[in-house]
Enzyme design. Structure first.
Site, PDB file in Angstrom:
ATOM      1  N   THR A   6     -13.779  10.863   8.301  1.00 25.92           N
ATOM      2  CA  THR A   6     -12.858  11.659   7.493  1.00 25.92           C
ATOM      3  C   THR A   6     -11.426  11.332   7.879  1.00 25.92           C
ATOM      4  O   THR A   6     -11.170  10.885   9.004  1.00 25.92           O
ATOM      5  CB  THR A   6     -13.117  13.175   7.694  1.00 25.92           C
ATOM      6  N   GLY A  10      -8.515  18.694  10.037  1.00 27.74           N
ATOM      7  CA  GLY A  10      -9.016  20.076   9.981  1.00 27.74           C
ATOM      8  C   GLY A  10     -10.534  20.117  10.013  1.00 27.74           C
ATOM      9  O   GLY A  10     -11.141  20.967  10.673  1.00 27.74           O
ATOM     10  N   GLU A  31     -14.860   6.881  -2.738  1.00 27.06           N
ATOM     11  CA  GLU A  31     -15.298   8.170  -3.288  1.00 27.06           C
ATOM     12  C   GLU A  31     -15.637   7.944  -4.748  1.00 27.06           C
ATOM     13  O   GLU A  31     -14.755   7.801  -5.588  1.00 27.06           O
ATOM     14  CB  GLU A  31     -14.206   9.237  -3.141  1.00 27.06           C
ATOM     15  N   ASP A  60     -18.346  16.103   1.940  1.00 28.80           N
ATOM     16  CA  ASP A  60     -17.573  16.255   0.714  1.00 28.80           C
ATOM     17  C   ASP A  60     -17.584  17.726   0.334  1.00 28.80           C
ATOM     18  O   ASP A  60     -18.637  18.372   0.351  1.00 28.80           O
ATOM     19  CB  ASP A  60     -18.132  15.393  -0.421  1.00 28.80           C
ATOM     20  N   GLY A 181      -5.859  22.788   3.298  1.00 26.51           N
ATOM     21  CA  GLY A 181      -6.249  22.728   1.882  1.00 26.51           C
ATOM     22  C   GLY A 181      -6.070  24.057   1.166  1.00 26.51           C
ATOM     23  O   GLY A 181      -5.010  24.681   1.221  1.00 26.51           O
ATOM     24  N   TYR A 182      -7.139  24.500   0.507  1.00 25.58           N
ATOM     25  CA  TYR A 182      -7.095  25.704  -0.331  1.00 25.58           C
ATOM     26  C   TYR A 182      -7.274  27.002   0.467  1.00 25.58           C
ATOM     27  O   TYR A 182      -7.341  28.075  -0.129  1.00 25.58           O
ATOM     28  CB  TYR A 182      -8.191  25.629  -1.400  1.00 25.58           C
ATOM     29  N   LYS A 201     -13.442  31.342  10.678  1.00 23.95           N
ATOM     30  CA  LYS A 201     -13.704  30.603   9.441  1.00 23.95           C
ATOM     31  C   LYS A 201     -15.095  29.962   9.491  1.00 23.95           C
ATOM     32  O   LYS A 201     -15.871  30.064   8.540  1.00 23.95           O
ATOM     33  CB  LYS A 201     -12.613  29.539   9.208  1.00 23.95           C
ATOM     34  N   HIS A 206     -18.326  27.547   4.071  1.00 21.51           N
ATOM     35  CA  HIS A 206     -19.204  26.518   3.511  1.00 21.51           C
ATOM     36  C   HIS A 206     -19.485  25.432   4.558  1.00 21.51           C
ATOM     37  O   HIS A 206     -20.625  25.057   4.803  1.00 21.51           O
ATOM     38  CB  HIS A 206     -18.531  25.915   2.282  1.00 21.51           C
ATOM     39  N   ARG A 207     -18.420  24.929   5.223  1.00 20.27           N
ATOM     40  CA  ARG A 207     -18.595  23.862   6.208  1.00 20.27           C
ATOM     41  C   ARG A 207     -19.334  24.392   7.441  1.00 20.27           C
ATOM     42  O   ARG A 207     -20.204  23.713   7.985  1.00 20.27           O
ATOM     43  CB  ARG A 207     -17.240  23.271   6.617  1.00 20.27           C
TER      44      ARG A 207
HETATM   45  P1  ITT Z   1     -11.896  13.257   3.555  1.00 27.86           P
HETATM   46  O1  ITT Z   1     -12.422  12.909   2.166  1.00 27.86           O
HETATM   47  O2  ITT Z   1     -11.193  12.124   4.250  1.00 27.86           O
HETATM   48  O3  ITT Z   1     -12.961  13.886   4.430  1.00 27.86           O
HETATM   49  P2  ITT Z   1     -10.448  15.335   2.144  1.00 27.86           P
HETATM   50  O4  ITT Z   1      -9.493  16.387   2.632  1.00 27.86           O
HETATM   51  O5  ITT Z   1     -10.058  14.540   0.939  1.00 27.86           O
HETATM   52  O6  ITT Z   1     -10.763  14.391   3.395  1.00 27.86           O
HETATM   53  P3  ITT Z   1     -12.663  16.429   0.633  1.00 27.86           P
HETATM   54  O7  ITT Z   1     -12.630  15.358  -0.384  1.00 27.86           O
HETATM   55  O8  ITT Z   1     -13.998  16.909   1.099  1.00 27.86           O
HETATM   56  O9  ITT Z   1     -11.852  15.998   1.939  1.00 27.86           O
HETATM   57  O10 ITT Z   1     -11.854  17.688   0.192  1.00 27.86           O
HETATM   58  C1  ITT Z   1     -11.672  18.024  -1.147  1.00 27.86           C
HETATM   59  C2  ITT Z   1     -10.542  18.991  -1.249  1.00 27.86           C
HETATM   60  O11 ITT Z   1     -10.954  20.268  -0.828  1.00 27.86           O
HETATM   61  C3  ITT Z   1      -9.294  18.642  -0.463  1.00 27.86           C
HETATM   62  O12 ITT Z   1      -8.174  18.980  -1.273  1.00 27.86           O
HETATM   63  C4  ITT Z   1      -9.369  19.540   0.766  1.00 27.86           C
HETATM   64  O13 ITT Z   1      -8.089  19.906   1.234  1.00 27.86           O
HETATM   65  C5  ITT Z   1     -10.107  20.734   0.200  1.00 27.86           C
HETATM   66  N1  ITT Z   1     -10.949  21.337   1.210  1.00 27.86           N
HETATM   67  C6  ITT Z   1     -12.065  20.789   1.774  1.00 27.86           C
HETATM   68  N2  ITT Z   1     -12.571  21.635   2.686  1.00 27.86           N
HETATM   69  C7  ITT Z   1     -11.759  22.712   2.707  1.00 27.86           C
HETATM   70  C8  ITT Z   1     -11.736  23.895   3.451  1.00 27.86           C
HETATM   71  O14 ITT Z   1     -12.629  24.143   4.390  1.00 27.86           O
HETATM   72  N3  ITT Z   1     -10.771  24.785   3.205  1.00 27.86           N
HETATM   73  C9  ITT Z   1      -9.838  24.547   2.281  1.00 27.86           C
HETATM   74  N4  ITT Z   1      -9.766  23.449   1.532  1.00 27.86           N
HETATM   75  C10 ITT Z   1     -10.721  22.529   1.748  1.00 27.86           C
END
Ligand code: ITT
Length: 223
Positions: A6, A10, A31, A60, A181-182, A201, A206-207
């Site tokens: 990744t 985070g 991707e 993902d 992220g969100y 968290k 989910h994670r």
């Molecule tokens: P990698 O693909 O390199 O792992 P990424 O941040 O792009 O990094 P994802 O494609 O899985 O990872 O994430 C999709 C989106 O969802 C991205 O905008 C993240 O910031 C957000 N996201 C993923 N997990 C999150 C979480 O636990 N809390 C908040 N936002 C999350």
């Protein structure tokens, strides 16, 4: 050594709470365009394993907003970079009507690949062109129940084991400065995920749920 593939620090910080021997690998796998987080993660894990030659996990994740028909879902990363998280919050508020509330789900699929075979039960295994699960429950990947028992065929690369986690919550005005992220616009039990510690968290996320399932299976496998 297990590599968490990744570019998102985070995610790695959250995984360390479950896995002692994990280290980040910032390899940018392809991707693929798909509506399925599982497909995206499985293809990524296969490609990353071919690159790294070590056991890998790829995760993902996406935010699925009810009032937006599940948008941005698998496109969450692109939408965060373009519309932004406040923009998604505004869109959700605009599209809400009296019948549609402010509910949303976060989903995460962890895909593991080490080049070896594994049993499908209870979590699905992706074999390039199909998914198998020996004991798919009602919440498992819908495709899993359609498949016959695994015959071990391996048409397009090594198998990938999948672990899924889901959390439901509400879309709110941004609050908090933790997480990533969100997290600031996703509220669960009165707190946004950005207002929680990593441990808080993980306990509901989910994670965290996907990592707990993966960690249990991986420790047994490593014994
Ligand atoms: P990698 O693909 O390199 O792992 P990424 O941040 O792009 O990094 P994802 O494609 O899985 O990872 O994430 C999709 C989106 O969802 C991205 O905008 C993240 O910031 C957000 N996201 C993923 N997990 C999150 C979480 O636990 N809390 C908040 N936002 C999350």
């Amino acid at each position: 050594m297990l590599r968490y593939v990744t570019t998102n620090e985070g995610k790695v910080a959250e995984a360390r709470e479950y896995l002692d021997d994990v280290s980040a690998l910032a390899y940018e796998y392809t991707e693929i365009q798909s509506d399925s987080l599982a497909d995206i993660a499985a293809r990524g894990a296969r490609e990353a394993h071919a690159h790294a030659g070590e056991p890998v996990i790829v995760d993902d994740a996406g935010l699925f907003v009810d009032a937006l028909g599940g948008f941005p879902g698998p496109y969450s990363s692109y939408v965060e970079d373009t519309v932004g998280i406040e923009g998604v919050g505004r869109l959700a508020a605009r599209e809400r009507d009296e019948d549609q509330d402010d509910r949303a789900a976060f989903r995460c699929v962890i895909a593991y690949c080490d080049g070896e075979e594994f049993a499908a039960s209870p979590d699905p295994v992706e074999r390039g062109d199909r998914v198998t699960a020996a004991a798919a429950g009602p919440d498992e990947d819908e495709r899993a129940g359609d498949e016959d028992a695994d015959d071990g065929s391996n048409p397009s690369g090594p198998p990938v084991k999948l672990f899924e986690g889901v959390v439901r919550g509400r879309i709110v005005e941004p609050r908090g400065d933790g997480g990533f992220g969100y997290d600031p616009i996703f509220e669960h039990d009165g707190q946004t995920m950005a207002e929680m510690s990593t441990a808080e968290k993980n306990a509901i996320s989910h994670r965290g749920r996907a990592l707990a399932k993966f960690g249990e299976w991986y420790h047994e496998r490593s014994e």
